[in-house]
Design a protein around this motif. Sequence first.
Motif, PDB file in Angstrom:
ATOM      1  N   GLY A  86     -17.845  45.373 -15.673  1.00 51.15           N
ATOM      2  CA  GLY A  86     -18.413  46.660 -16.059  1.00 51.15           C
ATOM      3  C   GLY A  86     -19.735  46.534 -16.794  1.00 51.15           C
ATOM      4  O   GLY A  86     -20.013  47.334 -17.698  1.00 51.15           O
ATOM      5  N   LEU A  87     -20.558  45.560 -16.407  1.00 56.22           N
ATOM      6  CA  LEU A  87     -21.803  45.311 -17.122  1.00 56.22           C
ATOM      7  C   LEU A  87     -23.029  45.441 -16.223  1.00 56.22           C
ATOM      8  O   LEU A  87     -23.055  44.881 -15.127  1.00 56.22           O
ATOM      9  CB  LEU A  87     -21.817  43.885 -17.695  1.00 56.22           C
ATOM     10  N   PRO A  88     -24.062  46.137 -16.710  1.00 54.84           N
ATOM     11  CA  PRO A  88     -25.357  46.063 -16.039  1.00 54.84           C
ATOM     12  C   PRO A  88     -26.025  44.751 -16.454  1.00 54.84           C
ATOM     13  O   PRO A  88     -25.572  44.085 -17.404  1.00 54.84           O
ATOM     14  CB  PRO A  88     -26.119  47.277 -16.599  1.00 54.84           C
ATOM     15  N   VAL A  89     -27.111  44.378 -15.799  1.00 55.12           N
ATOM     16  CA  VAL A  89     -27.753  43.095 -16.085  1.00 55.12           C
ATOM     17  C   VAL A  89     -28.179  42.993 -17.550  1.00 55.12           C
ATOM     18  O   VAL A  89     -27.916  41.989 -18.212  1.00 55.12           O
ATOM     19  CB  VAL A  89     -28.953  42.855 -15.136  1.00 55.12           C
ATOM     20  N   ARG A  90     -28.833  44.015 -18.090  1.00 52.28           N
ATOM     21  CA  ARG A  90     -29.274  43.947 -19.496  1.00 52.28           C
ATOM     22  C   ARG A  90     -28.073  43.857 -20.431  1.00 52.28           C
ATOM     23  O   ARG A  90     -28.104  43.160 -21.440  1.00 52.28           O
ATOM     24  CB  ARG A  90     -30.152  45.149 -19.852  1.00 52.28           C
ATOM     25  N   GLY A  91     -26.985  44.543 -20.105  1.00 55.00           N
ATOM     26  CA  GLY A  91     -25.765  44.436 -20.903  1.00 55.00           C
ATOM     27  C   GLY A  91     -25.171  43.045 -20.852  1.00 55.00           C
ATOM     28  O   GLY A  91     -24.611  42.554 -21.834  1.00 55.00           O
ATOM     29  N   TYR A  92     -25.310  42.390 -19.702  1.00 59.29           N
ATOM     30  CA  TYR A  92     -24.827  41.021 -19.552  1.00 59.29           C
ATOM     31  C   TYR A  92     -25.641  40.063 -20.431  1.00 59.29           C
ATOM     32  O   TYR A  92     -25.070  39.221 -21.126  1.00 59.29           O
ATOM     33  CB  TYR A  92     -24.913  40.611 -18.078  1.00 59.29           C
ATOM     34  N   VAL A  93     -26.970  40.216 -20.417  1.00 61.01           N
ATOM     35  CA  VAL A  93     -27.818  39.381 -21.286  1.00 61.01           C
ATOM     36  C   VAL A  93     -27.437  39.603 -22.749  1.00 61.01           C
ATOM     37  O   VAL A  93     -27.287  38.644 -23.511  1.00 61.01           O
ATOM     38  CB  VAL A  93     -29.317  39.668 -21.049  1.00 61.01           C
ATOM     39  N   ALA A  94     -27.236  40.846 -23.132  1.00 64.17           N
ATOM     40  CA  ALA A  94     -26.817  41.145 -24.509  1.00 64.17           C
ATOM     41  C   ALA A  94     -25.466  40.512 -24.822  1.00 64.17           C
ATOM     42  O   ALA A  94     -25.245  40.021 -25.934  1.00 64.17           O
ATOM     43  CB  ALA A  94     -26.770  42.663 -24.730  1.00 64.17           C
ATOM     44  N   HIS A 112     -24.811  41.304  -7.571  1.00 62.90           N
ATOM     45  CA  HIS A 112     -23.915  41.461  -8.733  1.00 62.90           C
ATOM     46  C   HIS A 112     -23.291  40.159  -9.220  1.00 62.90           C
ATOM     47  O   HIS A 112     -22.517  40.179 -10.163  1.00 62.90           O
ATOM     48  CB  HIS A 112     -22.798  42.481  -8.461  1.00 62.90           C
ATOM     49  N   ILE A 113     -23.601  39.016  -8.574  1.00 61.30           N
ATOM     50  CA  ILE A 113     -23.032  37.729  -8.964  1.00 61.30           C
ATOM     51  C   ILE A 113     -24.049  36.986  -9.827  1.00 61.30           C
ATOM     52  O   ILE A 113     -25.191  36.793  -9.421  1.00 61.30           O
ATOM     53  CB  ILE A 113     -22.655  36.868  -7.740  1.00 61.30           C
ATOM     54  N   THR A 114     -23.620  36.560 -11.012  1.00 63.20           N
ATOM     55  CA  THR A 114     -24.529  35.892 -11.943  1.00 63.20           C
ATOM     56  C   THR A 114     -24.581  34.387 -11.683  1.00 63.20           C
ATOM     57  O   THR A 114     -23.649  33.799 -11.152  1.00 63.20           O
ATOM     58  CB  THR A 114     -24.084  36.110 -13.399  1.00 63.20           C
ATOM     59  N   SER A 115     -25.689  33.815 -12.098  1.00 64.11           N
ATOM     60  CA  SER A 115     -25.832  32.365 -12.135  1.00 64.11           C
ATOM     61  C   SER A 115     -26.834  32.034 -13.230  1.00 64.11           C
ATOM     62  O   SER A 115     -27.430  32.920 -13.828  1.00 64.11           O
ATOM     63  CB  SER A 115     -26.252  31.789 -10.773  1.00 64.11           C
ATOM     64  N   GLY A 161     -30.404  14.342 -19.141  1.00 68.59           N
ATOM     65  CA  GLY A 161     -31.796  14.043 -19.449  1.00 68.59           C
ATOM     66  C   GLY A 161     -32.043  14.051 -20.938  1.00 68.59           C
ATOM     67  O   GLY A 161     -31.124  13.929 -21.739  1.00 68.59           O
ATOM     68  N   PRO A 162     -33.282  14.254 -21.343  1.00 67.20           N
ATOM     69  CA  PRO A 162     -33.654  14.093 -22.750  1.00 67.20           C
ATOM     70  C   PRO A 162     -33.376  15.291 -23.645  1.00 67.20           C
ATOM     71  O   PRO A 162     -34.194  15.646 -24.481  1.00 67.20           O
ATOM     72  CB  PRO A 162     -35.154  13.829 -22.666  1.00 67.20           C
ATOM     73  N   VAL A 163     -32.250  15.984 -23.474  1.00 66.24           N
ATOM     74  CA  VAL A 163     -31.875  17.076 -24.371  1.00 66.24           C
ATOM     75  C   VAL A 163     -30.386  17.002 -24.644  1.00 66.24           C
ATOM     76  O   VAL A 163     -29.637  16.427 -23.869  1.00 66.24           O
ATOM     77  CB  VAL A 163     -32.226  18.470 -23.804  1.00 66.24           C
ATOM     78  N   PHE A 164     -29.958  17.579 -25.735  1.00 62.78           N
ATOM     79  CA  PHE A 164     -28.537  17.629 -26.067  1.00 62.78           C
ATOM     80  C   PHE A 164     -28.175  19.071 -26.379  1.00 62.78           C
ATOM     81  O   PHE A 164     -28.161  19.497 -27.520  1.00 62.78           O
ATOM     82  CB  PHE A 164     -28.200  16.708 -27.247  1.00 62.78           C
ATOM     83  N   THR A 165     -27.919  19.809 -25.317  1.00 63.37           N
ATOM     84  CA  THR A 165     -27.541  21.211 -25.446  1.00 63.37           C
ATOM     85  C   THR A 165     -26.210  21.416 -24.752  1.00 63.37           C
ATOM     86  O   THR A 165     -25.827  20.652 -23.867  1.00 63.37           O
ATOM     87  CB  THR A 165     -28.575  22.149 -24.778  1.00 63.37           C
ATOM     88  N   LEU A 166     -25.516  22.449 -25.141  1.00 62.93           N
ATOM     89  CA  LEU A 166     -24.345  22.922 -24.408  1.00 62.93           C
ATOM     90  C   LEU A 166     -24.899  23.972 -23.460  1.00 62.93           C
ATOM     91  O   LEU A 166     -25.382  25.008 -23.899  1.00 62.93           O
ATOM     92  CB  LEU A 166     -23.320  23.538 -25.351  1.00 62.93           C
ATOM     93  N   VAL A 167     -24.907  23.680 -22.178  1.00 66.45           N
ATOM     94  CA  VAL A 167     -25.436  24.610 -21.177  1.00 66.45           C
ATOM     95  C   VAL A 167     -24.264  25.279 -20.489  1.00 66.45           C
ATOM     96  O   VAL A 167     -23.369  24.623 -19.993  1.00 66.45           O
ATOM     97  CB  VAL A 167     -26.332  23.891 -20.156  1.00 66.45           C
ATOM     98  N   ALA A 168     -24.305  26.597 -20.423  1.00 67.13           N
ATOM     99  CA  ALA A 168     -23.227  27.361 -19.802  1.00 67.13           C
ATOM    100  C   ALA A 168     -23.783  28.191 -18.659  1.00 67.13           C
ATOM    101  O   ALA A 168     -24.762  28.911 -18.834  1.00 67.13           O
ATOM    102  CB  ALA A 168     -22.566  28.273 -20.837  1.00 67.13           C
ATOM    103  N   TYR A 169     -23.154  28.046 -17.494  1.00 61.67           N
ATOM    104  CA  TYR A 169     -23.509  28.817 -16.310  1.00 61.67           C
ATOM    105  C   TYR A 169     -22.329  29.701 -15.932  1.00 61.67           C
ATOM    106  O   TYR A 169     -21.442  29.275 -15.192  1.00 61.67           O
ATOM    107  CB  TYR A 169     -23.806  27.898 -15.135  1.00 61.67           C
ATOM    108  N   PRO A 170     -22.269  30.949 -16.398  1.00 62.41           N
ATOM    109  CA  PRO A 170     -21.209  31.840 -15.943  1.00 62.41           C
ATOM    110  C   PRO A 170     -21.487  32.308 -14.509  1.00 62.41           C
ATOM    111  O   PRO A 170     -22.612  32.692 -14.185  1.00 62.41           O
ATOM    112  CB  PRO A 170     -21.291  33.028 -16.910  1.00 62.41           C
ATOM    113  N   VAL A 171     -20.503  32.248 -13.664  1.00 64.59           N
ATOM    114  CA  VAL A 171     -20.578  32.790 -12.307  1.00 64.59           C
ATOM    115  C   VAL A 171     -19.564  33.933 -12.283  1.00 64.59           C
ATOM    116  O   VAL A 171     -18.363  33.715 -12.133  1.00 64.59           O
ATOM    117  CB  VAL A 171     -20.261  31.718 -11.240  1.00 64.59           C
ATOM    118  N   LEU A 172     -20.083  35.129 -12.478  1.00 63.18           N
ATOM    119  CA  LEU A 172     -19.246  36.321 -12.651  1.00 63.18           C
ATOM    120  C   LEU A 172     -19.738  37.444 -11.752  1.00 63.18           C
ATOM    121  O   LEU A 172     -20.933  37.548 -11.477  1.00 63.18           O
ATOM    122  CB  LEU A 172     -19.318  36.820 -14.100  1.00 63.18           C
ATOM    123  N   ASP A 173     -18.842  38.310 -11.347  1.00 60.57           N
ATOM    124  CA  ASP A 173     -19.209  39.540 -10.656  1.00 60.57           C
ATOM    125  C   ASP A 173     -19.320  40.611 -11.740  1.00 60.57           C
ATOM    126  O   ASP A 173     -18.305  41.024 -12.328  1.00 60.57           O
ATOM    127  CB  ASP A 173     -18.143  39.910  -9.629  1.00 60.57           C
TER     128      ASP A 173
END
Length: 190
Positions: A67-75, A120-123, A50-62
């Motif tokens: 060893g990461l909590p959600v806030r640690g994952y965002v960090a 615990h699975i990210t998207s 579409g009308p954007v030029f970004t590198l989009v990354a979707y990690p699918v990780l447990d």
Amino acid sequence: MRPPPVRVLRLGRAAYLDSLAAQGRCVRRHREASASSEAPHRLLLWEPSGPVFTLVAYPVLDLRRFGLPVRGYVAALESVAVAACRRLGLPQAAALPPPCTGVWLRGRKVCAIGIHCGRHITSHGLALNCCTDLTWFDHIVPCGLEGKEVTSLSRELQRHVSVEEATEPFLAAFQEVFNCTLMEGSPTEN
């Protein structure tokens, strides 16, 4: 214990719904295999058609395996984007405290982060603006943050930075921050 390897799936330019469907398949496969230590960790890379030029990354990780909590994952995602920006020549890139999630350059947002985590699975993940037409952001309130500007790698470096150019520094930063091995996979694996 070293985190498991992550398979990189390069989807190229794709419609949002197609990339969302690919991500959904990866999440389902991960959940189905989560009882085994062979659960398939994946990093989907795509560029919106579409009308954007970004590198989009979707990690699918447990996150338990990393060893990461959600806030640690965002960090950690913020750290990946900061390191990628620095590898591209922007040493002033930084993460700011909430509610300013993402990565910023001189008060302008260069990377948005929006995740989902279920059982615990990210998207979902992050969008690093490479060569985005920034006028499109004049019509919305990006990330719900009034009065904040959006920028791109191209604007900040004052030259065109393609998604292809940003991909390798991003992957090197991901591998370093998550302390994992990246392996190339086929988009048909999703």
